[in-house]
Design an enzyme around this catalytic site. Structure first.
Site, PDB file in Angstrom:
ATOM      1  N   HIS A 150       0.811  -1.217   0.000  1.00 19.59           N
ATOM      2  CA  HIS A 150       0.000   0.000   0.000  1.00 19.59           C
ATOM      3  C   HIS A 150       0.848   1.273   0.000  1.00 19.59           C
ATOM      4  CE1 HIS A 150       0.286  -0.358   4.545  1.00 19.59           C
ATOM      5  NE2 HIS A 150       0.412   0.954   4.418  1.00 19.59           N
ATOM      6  N   ASP A 180       0.275  -7.627   1.396  1.00 21.97           N
ATOM      7  CA  ASP A 180       0.716  -6.244   1.606  1.00 21.97           C
ATOM      8  C   ASP A 180       2.237  -6.106   1.626  1.00 21.97           C
ATOM      9  OD1 ASP A 180       0.291  -3.536   1.836  1.00 21.97           O
ATOM     10  OD2 ASP A 180       0.088  -3.555   4.025  1.00 21.97           O
ATOM     11  N   GLY A 265       3.150   6.703   8.059  1.00 21.04           N
ATOM     12  CA  GLY A 265       4.513   6.867   7.558  1.00 21.04           C
ATOM     13  C   GLY A 265       5.405   5.717   7.953  1.00 21.04           C
ATOM     14  N   ASN A 266       5.004   4.967   9.015  1.00 21.97           N
ATOM     15  CA  ASN A 266       5.777   3.807   9.461  1.00 21.97           C
ATOM     16  C   ASN A 266       5.614   2.591   8.554  1.00 21.97           C
ATOM     17  OD1 ASN A 266       5.572   5.055  12.567  1.00 21.97           O
ATOM     18  ND2 ASN A 266       7.380   3.807  12.175  1.00 21.97           N
ATOM     19  N   SER A 267       4.610   2.604   7.694  1.00 26.40           N
ATOM     20  CA  SER A 267       4.358   1.440   6.840  1.00 26.40           C
ATOM     21  C   SER A 267       5.597   1.057   6.056  1.00 26.40           C
ATOM     22  CB  SER A 267       3.240   1.732   5.856  1.00 26.40           C
ATOM     23  OG  SER A 267       1.995   1.575   6.452  1.00 26.40           O
TER      24      SER A 267
END
Length: 430
Positions: A150, A180, A265-267
């Site tokens: 994503h 993901d 933002g940590n994704s």
């Protein structure tokens, strides 16, 4: 195991302005809500999706698979020599210092269709979103970075920023939307020599060795402010969640739950043990009011076999419109409700096949369910459309389809298909 359904927030950080903040997805179960912990998305992202299915995972341990990832001249990150006492006290700083050179920030520029609810018209708007990536491999020509699907989905332009804040263009090498996960490639020739000396390849640990209560560290590009560090413990293992976006539901299984702060933002960032080894890729968080400290990471034991396949894909670029590919079907997504009710696999139900099209020539028929395109899992027509942007008319691909057999069970088989030239078929129907 009881499965929990949550409203999930994709935690790529939205930099631009479709609807500031994180993207909320809906789900139902026990009134709980979750958020995917990606970078905030302000844009959609154009993913050249080339994924793989986790069902192909071998019996190898995560560390064995990690050892087989492509390596080059870039050194592995240092691993801190942390005693048990230090791990309980000051080991976080040492882990962060040693692993930070293996983390990157990812910026995704895309064009998204936006509807004006007053006039009913749609228009295109440019968006920008941000997430995180972990350097995990290197081949002869490319640096290979792992992130969430994503974070890179629907991208028109990707940029990777390294520890020295140098930024270079990147391409999506492959994605697996159902898990993901994605791999992003940066050409080594595009990375300045000084930057190459400063970056590192992350060390990977086996998430099967992780214990509940163990201390962990999360690093990521929270809120697109640059890399930041949080710490906590492993709260639970083998967590299952279901994320719903409109009529679409995606199941995520066997996740690591942690109370280390996971923010937009940590994704795609790293969840690390106190030896500085990546044990998970941060992906989601619980985001309902009153819920705290429920972040989720994809464990390396599950992710690495997928990552290995993605790293071995051929890096593709979007093709020119004149070379665009065509199949010749209409289809519908097999939703999770339909899957459970009728025992169908996830994929695209073929509603119709055009006469004298590549699909009909290949033997595709109404009622088949497309589960993979060129070894990439697909669950919707939009997945398939995104993939086709990277294939030219005339290329031969393998389509995996499921058909109902004896006892009503679905069995998969592969069909070879030669893609048509889209301009030939589209122009003939206008």
């Amino acid at each position: 195991m009881k499965k929990r359904l949550f409203a999930v927030l994709i935690a790529a950080a939205t930099i631009g302005a479709f609807a500031g903040g994180t993207t909320m997805l809906q789900a139902n179960d026990n009134g709980a809500k979750l958020q995917i912990a990606g970078g905030e998305t302000e844009s959609s992202q154009d993913a050249q999706t080339e994924g793989s299915d986790s069902s192909d995972s071998s019996a190898q341990s995560a560390t064995e698979v990690a050892a087989s990832l492509p390596t080059g001249n870039i050194a592995k990150a240092d691993q801190p020599e942390v005693t048990e006492q230090q791990a309980e006290n000051s080991g976080v700083s040492e882990v962060a210092t040693d692993v930070m050179p293996a983390l990157v920030s990812i910026t995704n520029m895309s064009v998204q269709k936006v509807q004006d609810w007053f006039s009913g018209r749609t228009y295109e708007a440019q968006g920008e979103s941000a997430g995180t990536g972990v350097i995990m491999g290197e081949n002869d020509d490319e640096l290979l970075i792992v992130t969430n699907n994503h974070v890179v989905a629907d991208s028109d332009e990707l940029t990777v920023s390294f520890i020295d804040e140098k930024s270079v263009s990147a391409q999506v090498k492959g994605t697996d939307a159902s898990n993901d996960l994605a791999v992003v490639a940066v050409k080594l020739k595009d990375i300045p020599d000084e930057t190459l000396k400063k970056i590192r390849v992350a060390n990977v640990g086996d998430s099967d060795d992780v214990k509940v209560g163990e201390q962990v560290v999360a690093i990521g590009n929270a809120l697109n402010y640059g890399q930041s560090v949080t710490t906590g413990i492993v709260s639970a293992l083998n967590r299952d969640i279901t994320v719903t976006d409109g009529s679409t539901q995606v199941n995520y299984e066997d996740l690591i739950q942690t109370d280390a702060a996971i923010n937009p933002g940590n994704s795609g960032g790293a969840l690390l043990n106190m030896s500085g080894e990546v044990i998970g890729i941060n992906s989601a968080k619980a985001g309902e009011n009153g819920v705290e400290g429920m972040g989720y990471a994809i464990p390396t034991s599950k992710a690495l076999p997928i990552i290995e396949k993605l790293m071995n894909k051929t890096t593709r670029s979007k093709v020119d419109e004149k070379d665009a590919a065509y199949i010749g079907i209409t289809g519908e997504e097999v939703t999770s409700d339909v899957q459970q009710l009728y025992g169908m696999p996830a994929g695209i139900y073929i509603a119709s096949v055009g006469d004298n099209t590549p699909a009909s020539d290949a033997g595709l028929t109404r009622g088949m369910i497309i589960t993979k395109f060129d070894d990439t899992s697909v669950s919707s027509m939009s997945d398939l459309t995104d993939l086709l942007q990277y294939y030219k008319g005339g290329e031969k691909v393998t389509i995996t389809v499921a058909q109902q057999g004896e006892g009503g069970k679905y069995k998969e088989s592969d069909i070879s298909l030669k893609l048509g030239l889209r301009s030939k078929y589209v122009s003939s129907t206008q």
